[in-house]
Design a protein around this motif. Structure first.
Motif, PDB file in Angstrom:
ATOM      1  N   VAL A  30       0.686  -1.368  -0.178  1.00  0.00           N
ATOM      2  CA  VAL A  30      -0.037  -0.104  -0.051  1.00  0.00           C
ATOM      3  C   VAL A  30       1.040   1.270   0.028  1.00  0.00           C
ATOM      4  O   VAL A  30       1.976   1.360   0.894  1.00  0.00           O
ATOM      5  CB  VAL A  30      -0.919  -0.154   1.247  1.00  0.00           C
ATOM      6  CG1 VAL A  30      -1.729   1.334   1.491  1.00  0.00           C
ATOM      7  CG2 VAL A  30      -1.927  -1.094   1.147  1.00  0.00           C
ATOM      8  N   VAL A  31       0.484   2.187  -0.930  1.00  0.00           N
ATOM      9  CA  VAL A  31       1.084   3.473  -0.734  1.00  0.00           C
ATOM     10  C   VAL A  31       0.103   4.480  -0.282  1.00  0.00           C
ATOM     11  O   VAL A  31      -1.173   4.529  -0.532  1.00  0.00           O
ATOM     12  CB  VAL A  31       1.398   4.158  -2.163  1.00  0.00           C
ATOM     13  CG1 VAL A  31       1.844   5.727  -2.201  1.00  0.00           C
ATOM     14  CG2 VAL A  31       2.518   3.259  -2.789  1.00  0.00           C
ATOM     15  N   ARG A  32       0.194   4.997   0.929  1.00  0.00           N
ATOM     16  CA  ARG A  32      -0.829   5.659   1.552  1.00  0.00           C
ATOM     17  C   ARG A  32      -1.211   7.206   1.204  1.00  0.00           C
ATOM     18  O   ARG A  32      -0.020   7.848   0.681  1.00  0.00           O
ATOM     19  CB  ARG A  32      -0.453   5.857   3.157  1.00  0.00           C
ATOM     20  CG  ARG A  32      -0.777   4.204   3.832  1.00  0.00           C
ATOM     21  CD  ARG A  32      -0.074   4.560   5.460  1.00  0.00           C
ATOM     22  NE  ARG A  32       1.350   4.529   5.619  1.00  0.00           N
ATOM     23  CZ  ARG A  32       1.860   4.263   6.487  1.00  0.00           C
ATOM     24  NH1 ARG A  32       1.400   4.045   7.824  1.00  0.00           N
ATOM     25  NH2 ARG A  32       3.482   4.365   6.624  1.00  0.00           N
ATOM     26  N   ARG A  33      -2.270   7.518   1.271  1.00  0.00           N
ATOM     27  CA  ARG A  33      -2.690   8.963   1.025  1.00  0.00           C
ATOM     28  C   ARG A  33      -2.678   9.584   2.408  1.00  0.00           C
ATOM     29  O   ARG A  33      -2.294  10.631   2.579  1.00  0.00           O
ATOM     30  CB  ARG A  33      -3.892   9.159   0.163  1.00  0.00           C
ATOM     31  CG  ARG A  33      -4.705  10.744   0.062  1.00  0.00           C
ATOM     32  CD  ARG A  33      -5.808  10.645  -0.551  1.00  0.00           C
ATOM     33  NE  ARG A  33      -5.589  10.404  -2.136  1.00  0.00           N
ATOM     34  CZ  ARG A  33      -5.754   9.103  -2.665  1.00  0.00           C
ATOM     35  NH1 ARG A  33      -6.704   8.472  -2.217  1.00  0.00           N
ATOM     36  NH2 ARG A  33      -5.534   9.252  -4.088  1.00  0.00           N
ATOM     37  N   ASP A  34      -3.259   8.821   3.214  1.00  0.00           N
ATOM     38  CA  ASP A  34      -3.251   9.347   4.716  1.00  0.00           C
ATOM     39  C   ASP A  34      -2.104   8.621   5.424  1.00  0.00           C
ATOM     40  O   ASP A  34      -1.988   7.169   5.725  1.00  0.00           O
ATOM     41  CB  ASP A  34      -4.567   8.689   5.249  1.00  0.00           C
ATOM     42  CG  ASP A  34      -4.749   9.026   6.994  1.00  0.00           C
ATOM     43  OD1 ASP A  34      -3.676   9.635   7.323  1.00  0.00           O
ATOM     44  OD2 ASP A  34      -5.728   8.584   7.538  1.00  0.00           O
ATOM     45  N   PRO A  35      -1.090   9.441   5.836  1.00  0.00           N
ATOM     46  CA  PRO A  35      -0.067   9.087   6.490  1.00  0.00           C
ATOM     47  C   PRO A  35      -0.236   8.210   7.869  1.00  0.00           C
ATOM     48  O   PRO A  35       0.482   7.504   8.320  1.00  0.00           O
ATOM     49  CB  PRO A  35       1.043  10.109   6.627  1.00  0.00           C
ATOM     50  CG  PRO A  35       0.051  11.144   6.815  1.00  0.00           C
ATOM     51  CD  PRO A  35      -1.155  10.787   5.836  1.00  0.00           C
ATOM     52  N   GLN A  36      -1.547   8.387   8.418  1.00  0.00           N
ATOM     53  CA  GLN A  36      -1.608   7.732   9.695  1.00  0.00           C
ATOM     54  C   GLN A  36      -2.252   6.385   9.611  1.00  0.00           C
ATOM     55  O   GLN A  36      -2.848   5.886  10.699  1.00  0.00           O
ATOM     56  CB  GLN A  36      -2.605   8.788  10.473  1.00  0.00           C
ATOM     57  CG  GLN A  36      -2.071  10.096  10.857  1.00  0.00           C
ATOM     58  CD  GLN A  36      -0.849  10.033  11.373  1.00  0.00           C
ATOM     59  OE1 GLN A  36      -0.497   9.434  12.441  1.00  0.00           O
ATOM     60  NE2 GLN A  36       0.007  10.816  11.175  1.00  0.00           N
ATOM     61  N   LEU A  37      -2.907   6.112   8.168  1.00  0.00           N
ATOM     62  CA  LEU A  37      -3.578   4.900   8.043  1.00  0.00           C
ATOM     63  C   LEU A  37      -2.710   3.492   8.519  1.00  0.00           C
ATOM     64  O   LEU A  37      -1.355   3.510   8.475  1.00  0.00           O
ATOM     65  CB  LEU A  37      -3.885   4.816   6.537  1.00  0.00           C
ATOM     66  CG  LEU A  37      -4.503   3.310   6.455  1.00  0.00           C
ATOM     67  CD1 LEU A  37      -6.068   3.413   6.873  1.00  0.00           C
ATOM     68  CD2 LEU A  37      -4.417   3.385   4.574  1.00  0.00           C
ATOM     69  N   SER A  38      -3.428   2.911   9.222  1.00  0.00           N
ATOM     70  CA  SER A  38      -2.695   1.796  10.032  1.00  0.00           C
ATOM     71  C   SER A  38      -2.975   0.184   9.170  1.00  0.00           C
ATOM     72  O   SER A  38      -3.926   0.079   8.498  1.00  0.00           O
ATOM     73  CB  SER A  38      -2.855   1.362  11.240  1.00  0.00           C
ATOM     74  OG  SER A  38      -4.239   0.932  11.477  1.00  0.00           O
TER      75      SER A  38
END
Length: 558
Positions: free
Chosen positions: A501-509
């Motif tokens: 996964v490449v995150r758009r939301d850096p806080q996504l776990s």
């Protein structure tokens, strides 16, 4: 490729079968019900159904379909585990000239909606445990008649009522549902009995099943399996089984679900021609309960996947079973591991055989000879009336021993993909060879060896999982910019899904992602691992390179 495998065919196995000798699966059923009328056909939760009862009940269901106005060619979905209701509805649908659409009862609403929409199914038979899933999406489909059944419905008497009571009220396994106009299976059979059934002509060219599968594109497609395709595979299997299997004497263990093409063709259909008894296992994940069932019925044949066989071997009660009558053990759906095969023979005294096939081939392509003395790692010899061609990337045929794509031609190969002519052209060449996408070779003795599966398909406990579907679900999450899915080795399941996964939301776990996937995917498709990347590898055309993800070490938190 020259059919060098013929020299190693067991005595009595013909090089060719006569596909014209069996007109339809209806003919198969009716012949078996005449010949073996007083024999037990299916066993489920202690209840035995004879061939003559199967004949009567399936005729009643066919009559109900006709009474409801369903004509030949109508698609009818089945959504239940291995219960007596399954063969009753299955053969009723076929007798009415309709088309069976097999649905995994563990589908999420999204998965079920897609399959019902794509197939254009107009009726469905569903176990009440899963009716709430259908309720959520039925308005988006063409379904106009719903038949609901319960675990205990065909057990009858006090036992059936007690099981339904326990399932509904004690174990709370039946979520609330509302499907206005739905009828109970028993009611449908009663209506069908009163209405009567008018036999319809069914021939080899008529469609029997839309069996859903996928491909490296991740697009789930319905393989069009005609009566002729499946009958050919039944005849091919029968040609090999005839030397070992005996009429009226076999008890076949069916733990793989009947909506899986392996169990459908091999266990349910092929052994029907021998008047076999079929022990249906409702929940094979309950290994303790499974072993108890095996202890009650001295079985002669068992089929399954490597994962299932491993689980049985790891249960302390399995080794104490009586294996004196067992003649045939066949592993398919995923690679049989050599260490499991060795343990299996040590415990049971029986050689574990392998078979190879795919949904598009109904499914059988190759199988080990039944008299094989030791596990050899091959997936068998090509079955009668089957041609194998091993080809390179340029489509040129390779020599014996050279590794390339396995291509198959035979009467069991599907007509094509339902309403997807462009996908059909990619899968079947102008000469009628099915391009499997599987990589392997044929050795000097004619045995087929599988080196790798379709490049991107993930095999979890014998079930195909398609990366494109996983990626589509991942990208539904607003916190994900880009995603890819691959399979990684797993001791228990063969493979499990890993997501990149490449995150758009850096806080996504990772936990949030897995929770999101559980809401949209059947459990075995949910990623077990999530790896975050700053970027994913791409081809010059911008396509994610899944193979590169498999070949590179982890980079970033998981």
């Amino acid at each position: 490729m020259e059919k060098i495998w013929l020299k190693n065919y067991p005595p009595g196995v013909p090089a060719e079968i006569d596909p014209q000798s069996l007109t339809s699966l209806v003919e198969l059923l009716e012949s078996a019900c005449r010949r073996f009328s007083a024999q037990t056909a299916f066993i489920s939760m202690g209840r035995e159904m004879r061939y003559d009862e199967l004949d009567a009940r399936s005729r009643e269901f066919a009559g109900w379909l006709q009474q409801q106005g369903f004509t030949p060619g109508t698609r009818v979905a089945l959504m239940m585990p291995n219960l007596l209701q399954y063969p009753v509805a299955l053969f009723g649908i076929l007798r009415a000239g309709c088309v069976v659409v097999s649905c995994n009862p563990l589908y999420t609403p999204r998965e079920l909606e897609y399959q019902l929409q794509d197939s254009g199914a107009e009726a469905i038979v569903v176990l009440e445990n899963f009716a709430h899933t259908l309720e959520q999406i039925i308005s988006a489909t063409r379904i106009r008649r719903v038949v609901v059944t319960s675990l205990g419905e065909m057990l009858g008497g006090l036992k059936g009522r007690l099981i339904n009571l326990a399932v509904r009220h004690l174990k709370r396994m039946v979520p609330a549902w509302s499907l206005p106009g739905a009828v109970r299976l028993g009611e449908a059979l009663e209506i069908g009995s009163r209405h009567g059934f008018e036999p319809v002509p069914v021939n080899r060219e008529d469609i029997a099943f839309l069996q859903y599968t996928g491909g490296t594109t991740g697009i789930c497609k319905g393989a069009i399996l005609t009566h002729g395709n499946v009958c050919a595979n039944v005849l091919q299997a029968g040609a090999w089984l005839r030397s070992t299997v005996r009429d009226r004497e076999e008890l076949v263990v069916t733990a793989l679900p009947l909506y899986h093409v392996f169990a459908l063709t091999v266990n349910c259909l092929s052994f029907m021609a021998f008047g076999a008894r079929n022990l249906l296992i409702v929940n094979p994940r309950d290994i303790g309960g499974f072993v108890k069932e095996l202890a009650k019925y001295p079985f002669t044949v068992i089929t399954g996947v490597n994962t299932l066989f491993n689980a049985l071997l790891n249960h302390p009660g399995f080794a104490r079973l009586d294996f004196s009558r067992v003649r045939v053990c066949i592993g398919g759906g995923m690679a049989v591991q050599a260490d499991m095969a060795t343990r299996w023979k040590a415990v049971t005294g029986i050689t574990m055989l392998q078979a190879y096939g795919l949904t598009e081939a109904s499914p059988g392509v190759a199988t080990d000879p039944l008299d094989l003395s030791e596990f050899n790692g091959a997936v068998g010899l090509p079955v009668s009336s089957t041609e194998i061609s091993i080809r390179n990337d340029q489509g040129q045929e390779l020599a014996i021993g050279e590794i390339g794509e396995i291509c198959v031609r035979g009467p069991q190969v599907m007509r094509g993909y339902w309403q997807r002519p462009e996908e059909t052209v990619l899968a079947i060449d102008p000469d009628g060879f099915l391009l499997t996408g599987d990589i392997g070779y044929v050795d000097a003795d004619g045995f087929l060896f599988l080196i790798d599966r379709k490049k991107d398909t993930i095999m979890v406990s014998g079930f195909n999982v398609y990366p494109g579907e996983i990626e589509t679900v991942l990208l539904l999450h607003p916190g994900i910019r880009e995603a890819a899915a691959i399979g990684i080795a797993d001791e228990k399941s063969g493979e499990v899904v890993k997501a990149f996964v490449v995150r758009r939301d850096p806080q996504l776990s990772a936990d949030e992602i897995i929770h999101h996937c559980r809401a949209h995917l059947t459990a075995y498709k949910v990623p077990k691992q999530v790896e975050f990347r700053d970027e994913l590898p791409h081809t010059n055309l911008g396509k994610v390179m899944r193979r590169a993800l498999r070949d590179t070490p982890a980079a970033g938190p998981t």
